[in-house]
Write an enzyme that holds these catalytic residues in place. Sequence first.
Site, mmCIF file in Angstrom:
data_model
loop_
_atom_site.group_PDB
_atom_site.id
_atom_site.type_symbol
_atom_site.label_atom_id
_atom_site.label_comp_id
_atom_site.label_asym_id
_atom_site.label_seq_id
_atom_site.Cartn_x
_atom_site.Cartn_y
_atom_site.Cartn_z
ATOM 1 N N GLU A 105 -17.734 21.306 -16.693
ATOM 2 C CA GLU A 105 -18.205 19.944 -17.023
ATOM 3 C C GLU A 105 -17.413 18.902 -16.229
ATOM 4 O O GLU A 105 -17.962 17.914 -15.750
ATOM 5 C CB GLU A 105 -18.051 19.682 -18.522
ATOM 6 C CG GLU A 105 -19.047 20.466 -19.354
ATOM 7 C CD GLU A 105 -18.789 20.337 -20.842
ATOM 8 O OE1 GLU A 105 -19.744 20.135 -21.590
ATOM 9 O OE2 GLU A 105 -17.622 20.436 -21.268
ATOM 10 N N LYS B 13 -8.100 3.710 2.045
ATOM 11 C CA LYS B 13 -7.457 5.029 1.893
ATOM 12 C C LYS B 13 -7.649 5.632 0.509
ATOM 13 O O LYS B 13 -7.823 6.843 0.369
ATOM 14 C CB LYS B 13 -5.964 4.914 2.205
ATOM 15 C CG LYS B 13 -5.700 4.748 3.677
ATOM 16 C CD LYS B 13 -4.354 4.094 3.916
ATOM 17 C CE LYS B 13 -4.408 3.166 5.089
ATOM 18 N NZ LYS B 13 -5.166 1.912 4.836
ATOM 19 N N SER C 200 0.835 -1.202 0.000
ATOM 20 C CA SER C 200 0.000 0.000 0.000
ATOM 21 C C SER C 200 0.867 1.249 0.000
ATOM 22 O O SER C 200 0.358 2.364 -0.033
ATOM 23 C CB SER C 200 -0.922 0.011 1.226
ATOM 24 O OG SER C 200 -0.165 -0.085 2.420
ATOM 25 N N THR D 252 -38.030 26.842 -12.445
ATOM 26 C CA THR D 252 -38.398 25.538 -11.881
ATOM 27 C C THR D 252 -38.731 24.691 -13.097
ATOM 28 O O THR D 252 -39.255 25.224 -14.088
ATOM 29 C CB THR D 252 -39.624 25.608 -10.946
ATOM 30 O OG1 THR D 252 -40.753 26.022 -11.717
ATOM 31 C CG2 THR D 252 -39.421 26.580 -9.790
ATOM 32 N N HIS D 253 -38.413 23.409 -13.061
ATOM 33 C CA HIS D 253 -38.602 22.517 -14.215
ATOM 34 C C HIS D 253 -37.882 23.057 -15.451
ATOM 35 O O HIS D 253 -38.303 22.797 -16.574
ATOM 36 C CB HIS D 253 -40.090 22.331 -14.550
ATOM 37 C CG HIS D 253 -40.935 21.997 -13.370
ATOM 38 N ND1 HIS D 253 -41.204 20.704 -12.979
ATOM 39 C CD2 HIS D 253 -41.546 22.794 -12.453
ATOM 40 C CE1 HIS D 253 -41.965 20.715 -11.896
ATOM 41 N NE2 HIS D 253 -42.178 21.979 -11.541
ATOM 42 N N ASN E 128 -2.270 -1.626 13.413
ATOM 43 C CA ASN E 128 -3.717 -1.371 13.391
ATOM 44 C C ASN E 128 -4.086 -0.070 14.111
ATOM 45 O O ASN E 128 -4.866 0.733 13.603
ATOM 46 C CB ASN E 128 -4.472 -2.547 14.017
ATOM 47 C CG ASN E 128 -4.304 -3.817 13.197
ATOM 48 O OD1 ASN E 128 -3.744 -3.763 12.099
ATOM 49 N ND2 ASN E 128 -4.759 -4.936 13.719
HETATM 50 N N1 ARG Z 1 -1.188 -1.075 5.579
HETATM 51 C C1 ARG Z 1 -2.129 -1.550 6.519
HETATM 52 C C2 ARG Z 1 -3.487 -0.886 6.301
HETATM 53 O O1 ARG Z 1 -3.518 0.206 5.895
HETATM 54 C C3 ARG Z 1 -1.701 -1.260 7.920
HETATM 55 C C4 ARG Z 1 -2.321 -2.156 8.917
HETATM 56 C C5 ARG Z 1 -1.800 -3.531 8.737
HETATM 57 N N2 ARG Z 1 -2.306 -4.394 9.730
HETATM 58 C C6 ARG Z 1 -2.278 -5.742 9.594
HETATM 59 N N3 ARG Z 1 -2.808 -6.413 10.582
HETATM 60 N N4 ARG Z 1 -1.793 -6.326 8.539
HETATM 61 O O2 ARG Z 1 -4.524 -1.460 6.527
#
Ligand code: ARG
Length: 470
Positions: free
Chosen positions: A300, A335, A28, A159-160, A114
Site C-alpha cells: 500500500e 533538488k 540549501s 479486464t474491468h 551556476n
Molecule cells: N545553491 C545554489 C543552487 O542550487 C547554487 C547556485 C547559486 N547560484 C547563484 N547565482 N546564487 O541553485
Amino acid sequence: MNEKNKQVTWGGRFKGNPSELMLEIGESVSFDHRLALYDIEGSRAHASMLKHVGILTQEELEALHQGLDQIAETIQSGTFKWDKSLEDVHMNIEQALTQLVPAASKLHTARSRNDQVATDMRLWFKDACVSLVSELESVIKGLVECAESNATVVIPGYTHLQRAQPVPFAHHLLAYVEMFMRDIDRFASVWDASNICPLGSGAIAGTTLPIDRLFAAEALGFVDDEGNPIVTQNSMDAVSDRDLFFDFANACATSGVHLSRMAEDFILWNSSEFGFVQLPDAFTTGSSLMPQKKNPDAFELIRGKSARMIGNAQTLFTLVKGLPLTYNRDLQEDKLPVFDSFDQLMLSLQVTAATLSGIELNKARCLEAVSDPLLLATDIVDYLVKKGVAFRDAHHLVGSLVQLSEELELPLDQLPFEKVKALDKSFDEDWVSVFSIDKALAERSGVGMPSPDQIKKRIGLLKELLDEKA
Ligand code: ARG
C-alpha cells in the site's frame, strides 16, 4: 572575520549581513550536502584544469587536492561541520578549504556556482541511474524466480476486474518484467543525457580566461565510448537547463506507477476475496484493534509513494516553466523533488524485491478460480471459427450458449450436447475438448502469448540477460 563581512563569499559589495530569515529561506545545505563528494570531484578536476592551463602552480594544485581529500574524509566520517549561514554545499566546502589551503582563494577562478551545481547534479544523476538500474534488476530477478518456481499455476486474468481468460501466474508476473525493462532503458537514456559536461559555462557567459573545457570534462568522465570528452554547447542553456531533472523525475514516476500497479495486483490477490497469494509476515502489519488483521502495508505504501513521485515531476515542470533565462534562485528548489523521487523509488524497489522473495501461492484457490468454464468462452468462439463460422456469428452463438447455461443453471461445460447442437450445427461432440486449460494455453503459442513454451523461452532469455549484467 569582520562581522560586517560575515558572508565572505560574496560579502564585498554589502554593508550589512543578511537577516536570519534570509538565511533560513536561502540555505540549501540542509539538502544539497548530499552533493558534497560530487562537488569535491568537480573541484579536483577544475583545479587540475587550472594547473593545466597555467593558472595554478603544481604546488598549489597539490595543496588543493590534499585539502579537498581531507575535507572529503571529514564529510564521509560525519565530522564535517555544515554551516547554514554559508548557504550551500559549494560555499561550505570552499570555506573549509580556505581554512586549510591558501590557494583556495584561486579555486573559483573561471567558475560560478551556476556551472558548478549543474556539473554536480549531472554527476549525481549518472550515479543515481546506475543505482536504480541495479535495483530494478533485483526486482526483475525476483519476478523471474517467482514466475519460474510457480510455472504450473494458472489464474484468471482480468479486464474491468472481471474474470476474462486463464493465464499462467508467470505470464502475469512477466508482464511487470517488461515494464521494469523499459524503466531500465529509460534510466539508461537519462544517464546518456547526463553525460555532458557544463563546467566552463561560468555564471552565464563563460570566461575570458584561457580554460580548457575538454580537459575538465575528460577528468570528470564526461566522455563518449571512444573516450572523447563531451561538453555542453551553449553557456546560457548549460546553466539554466533542467531537462534532466524532468527526465529523471518522469522516469521515476513511470517506474513508481509500474510498482504501484503491481502492488495493487498483489493487494487484491492477498485479500480473502481472491486468496491467491499470501504476503510474508515481514512485509505486512497488524491492526491495533482487530486481532485477525494482516494488512498489506508495504505494497500500500509503494502504491502511495508513486503519488509522491508523480507530484515531484509536476513540481519540477511548474518550477521551471515561467523562468526567464538564465539562472534564477528558484532553481535551488530543483533538488528536493529529484532527491525525493530517487529515495522513494529506491526504497520501493528494495521493499518489492524483498517482499517477492517471501510470497507464497495458494494453489488450491488459484485452481478453484480458474476452473470457471466461462473463462474459456472465447476459446469456444475460436472453435467455431475453425469450423468455418464467421467470428461475429460465433461470438453471438457463444453468447446464447452462456445464456442457456444461466437458464438451465448448469455450468457451461455441462450443457447437454443436443441443446448445444440445436443452437448451431457446427458444434460437434468434440466441442467439450475446449474446456481444457492446458490445451487452451498450449495453443496460445505465438510470440508474446501465454503458452508454457513461450513463457519458458522468455524466462530463459531474461535469465541470460540478468547473468550477463551480473
Ligand atoms: N545553491 C545554489 C543552487 O542550487 C547554487 C547556485 C547559486 N547560484 C547563484 N547565482 N546564487 O541553485
